[in-house]
Design a protein around this motif. Sequence first.
Motif, PDB file in Angstrom:
ATOM      1  N   ALA A  64       0.835  -1.196   0.000  1.00 46.07           N
ATOM      2  CA  ALA A  64       0.000   0.000   0.000  1.00 46.07           C
ATOM      3  C   ALA A  64       0.875   1.253   0.000  1.00 46.07           C
ATOM      4  O   ALA A  64       1.985   1.251   0.526  1.00 46.07           O
ATOM      5  CB  ALA A  64      -0.914  -0.002   1.223  1.00 46.07           C
ATOM      6  N   LYS A  65       0.373   2.304  -0.613  1.00 42.50           N
ATOM      7  CA  LYS A  65       1.024   3.621  -0.507  1.00 42.50           C
ATOM      8  C   LYS A  65       0.108   4.504   0.331  1.00 42.50           C
ATOM      9  O   LYS A  65      -0.932   4.963  -0.139  1.00 42.50           O
ATOM     10  CB  LYS A  65       1.266   4.242  -1.882  1.00 42.50           C
ATOM     11  N   ASP A  66       0.514   4.738   1.576  1.00 43.84           N
ATOM     12  CA  ASP A  66      -0.310   5.506   2.501  1.00 43.84           C
ATOM     13  C   ASP A  66       0.338   6.810   2.919  1.00 43.84           C
ATOM     14  O   ASP A  66      -0.184   7.516   3.791  1.00 43.84           O
ATOM     15  CB  ASP A  66      -0.652   4.668   3.742  1.00 43.84           C
ATOM     16  N   LYS A  67       1.478   7.147   2.319  1.00 41.41           N
ATOM     17  CA  LYS A  67       2.140   8.406   2.624  1.00 41.41           C
ATOM     18  C   LYS A  67       2.242   9.241   1.351  1.00 41.41           C
ATOM     19  O   LYS A  67       2.824   8.808   0.363  1.00 41.41           O
ATOM     20  CB  LYS A  67       3.532   8.152   3.203  1.00 41.41           C
ATOM     21  N   TRP A  68       1.656  10.437   1.402  1.00 41.44           N
ATOM     22  CA  TRP A  68       1.650  11.354   0.279  1.00 41.44           C
ATOM     23  C   TRP A  68       2.074  12.738   0.764  1.00 41.44           C
ATOM     24  O   TRP A  68       2.048  13.017   1.967  1.00 41.44           O
ATOM     25  CB  TRP A  68       0.269  11.449  -0.358  1.00 41.44           C
ATOM     26  N   SER A  86      -1.618  15.026   3.009  1.00 39.91           N
ATOM     27  CA  SER A  86      -2.071  14.001   3.959  1.00 39.91           C
ATOM     28  C   SER A  86      -3.497  13.551   3.696  1.00 39.91           C
ATOM     29  O   SER A  86      -3.919  12.501   4.189  1.00 39.91           O
ATOM     30  CB  SER A  86      -1.955  14.533   5.392  1.00 39.91           C
ATOM     31  N   GLU A 108      -5.423   6.688   0.153  1.00 41.94           N
ATOM     32  CA  GLU A 108      -4.439   5.613   0.197  1.00 41.94           C
ATOM     33  C   GLU A 108      -4.603   4.690  -1.004  1.00 41.94           C
ATOM     34  O   GLU A 108      -5.720   4.339  -1.389  1.00 41.94           O
ATOM     35  CB  GLU A 108      -4.592   4.811   1.489  1.00 41.94           C
ATOM     36  N   TYR A 110      -0.662   3.059  -7.890  1.00 43.26           N
ATOM     37  CA  TYR A 110      -0.546   4.206  -6.985  1.00 43.26           C
ATOM     38  C   TYR A 110      -0.536   5.539  -7.730  1.00 43.26           C
ATOM     39  O   TYR A 110      -1.133   6.538  -7.281  1.00 43.26           O
ATOM     40  CB  TYR A 110       0.720   4.078  -6.121  1.00 43.26           C
TER      41      TYR A 110
END
Length: 715
Positions: free
Chosen positions: A637-641, A644, A648, A684
């Motif tokens: 998962a990509k949960d940091k951008w 904020s 996700e 993503y």
Amino acid sequence: MSYKLSILASSVVLALSPALHAQEEYSVFDEVVVSGTRSEQSIKNIPSSVSKVSSEDIEQNLATDVKQALKYEPGVQVNGQGRFGMQDFTVRGMSGSRVKVLVDGVEQPASYNPGADVMRKNANTFEVDTLTAIEVNKGPTSTLYGSDALGGTVLMRTKNPEDLLGAGDDTHVGLKTGYASASDEYKATVEVANRTGDLETMVIYTYRDGNETETHGDGANINGPERGAADPLNYESHNVLGKAFYQINEDHRVGLTGEFYTRDQKVTTLSREGYDGGGGFMPGFVYTNVKGDDKDDRLRLGFEHEWLAGNVAFDSLEWKLNWSKSETEHNNFDHTDTYGNRNRSRSGTDESLQLDLQMQKELQLATSRHELTYGLAASDASFELDYTDYFLDSGTSKPGSTEVPKSDEEKWAVFVQDQMFLMDEKLVVTAGLRYDDYKAKPDSSSGLEEHSSDALTTRLGAVYHWNNNFSTYAQYSEGFRSPTIYELYYDKDNAAHGYKIVSNPNLKPEESQSYEIGLRANNRLGALELAAFYNDYDNFIKSKTEEVNGIDVTTNENIDKARIFGAEFKGSLWLDEAFGAPMGTYARLSMAYLDGEDKETGDTLDTLAPFTTVAGVGYDAPSESWGTALTVTAVAAKDKWEDSDNLEAPSYTVVDLTGYYRPTQDLTLRAGLFNAFDEKYWQYQDLEGTSASTEGVDRRTQPGRNWGINLDYAF
């Protein structure tokens, strides 16, 4: 993350332990690439990571475009979907014009995206059936290729007559046809090559007819912004590639290349039906009957001459002159009460003339051998937009507001590289130096200033071969990117609506410094490659907005810095040798880990791909009459951008199954089942800039279960 690193460590130990002690004269790293040194060179002597996807790989995976051709390459992503298709590449967290794209060494224009939903000029004109290989040189490569190679280079190499003509064959005719269910696409390719005396010729023609690439079947098939299914679309494309090479004598060879690509496309934008452009506060801006009619063209003409001189200054000299032109036209039809029926016509054109001169010289000294490569490059390019709004009910029209003026770019460069073979060729040191000069000239009527900048980039790397089966390498390299026409000259005074965009022709080039170490090992059981890297980026161009007298004023400035670091692993194992499996059975594993941040804000970069693993097992019969492969792609998962509130991107696992059957040497049938378990997933990069309140998120999903089939016949 610890369990992922444990898997990586275990894989390295498993594959490396026997390789360290082996002494066989065998290396899978003898594969030749061009992008690592600007000339043909074995991967084993290149002090950096280079990924290569061959035409055989493209065919085996039933790829219909470049995005599918590179989908199993961790650390590399191809961006874009929907109406405007493939936009650009991401290599180790760098994307857009920060990754250089070349076709047969000819620079390709970067995609143009002004942000509006009616105009894109994307990289949709590459035909994979013409390619003999796609090479991705990861990390800064400006000492080899100049501006835009800030984060890496993608080099596509098209086929030559000798790629189709076998030893002793004077004629080749190949027929290919196929179907892909994800886009309901049919394709047909004809290859013809001939050798008559000292003349070799070739023509490849490809036709494709298809529809929109499906999203996952869970998406709602409704009209309006909440639509989850892809907008209906149909297209036709034609590509013709022709080449002729003539061996004048033992020392001189000349060649001509011509390529033409055209694609026509029609789209019904059901996701815009009923969209309220006035936000409920300005009646008369509800869109209906939203459609698009698109056309993409690319034309390339080239001449090349190779001279085997063998004189004091150079052993060989090769020069190429290439002219290319690409054009995109979008006709955007809609109806609103305010404007009635209209067509917002948007087109963009890139045109360039490029000269490349390269010389090579080999020097044999008492204790070393040197392969010198040096030369120059020059190009003259132009970019132009043409916007017109047609009001169909009244039969009137007016010029549309273009974002940037017509502009010209002039580039020239000189470069030198020394590849030194020392200690009985156990140590290979590569040193490179390049100077680039860049000028941008907007049309005089714009009133905007010219821009000029230059850059000196260096590279130093070394490979040490401990024995025939184990090598280590290290490299320092630099990259830069000149500002784009869009970044320099976007200029718009809209004070009546509370904002202004001010051009900045004084931007400086972006810069990068990269440090990479790695190892390569192989023996009769398999092979592996492990790389770790750290990249620093300075002078990133970013827009900055300030309020001046109640008006928001936006301009581009060199205000950002970033760092990216990570590791990549690629390994293969012959299961027949290792565990006594049937002869021809193998396993493959590759992983890519990225991390980094915006050094000004501390935020994670949106372009950083999540941890990715690609694992597969396969079998090729010793008779080469049939084979099959199972490939599993797992993405975290990509949960940091940077924002904020960005949605996700969930983790996913996709399983693909491919196989081939060759009843005779000249006939091959290939088939594939993709996303076999119908996983619903998003890449993503397709969720960048979205939030939980974003409408139509399902419209950004990848296809559910789909299949393809290809038939190749050569004689």
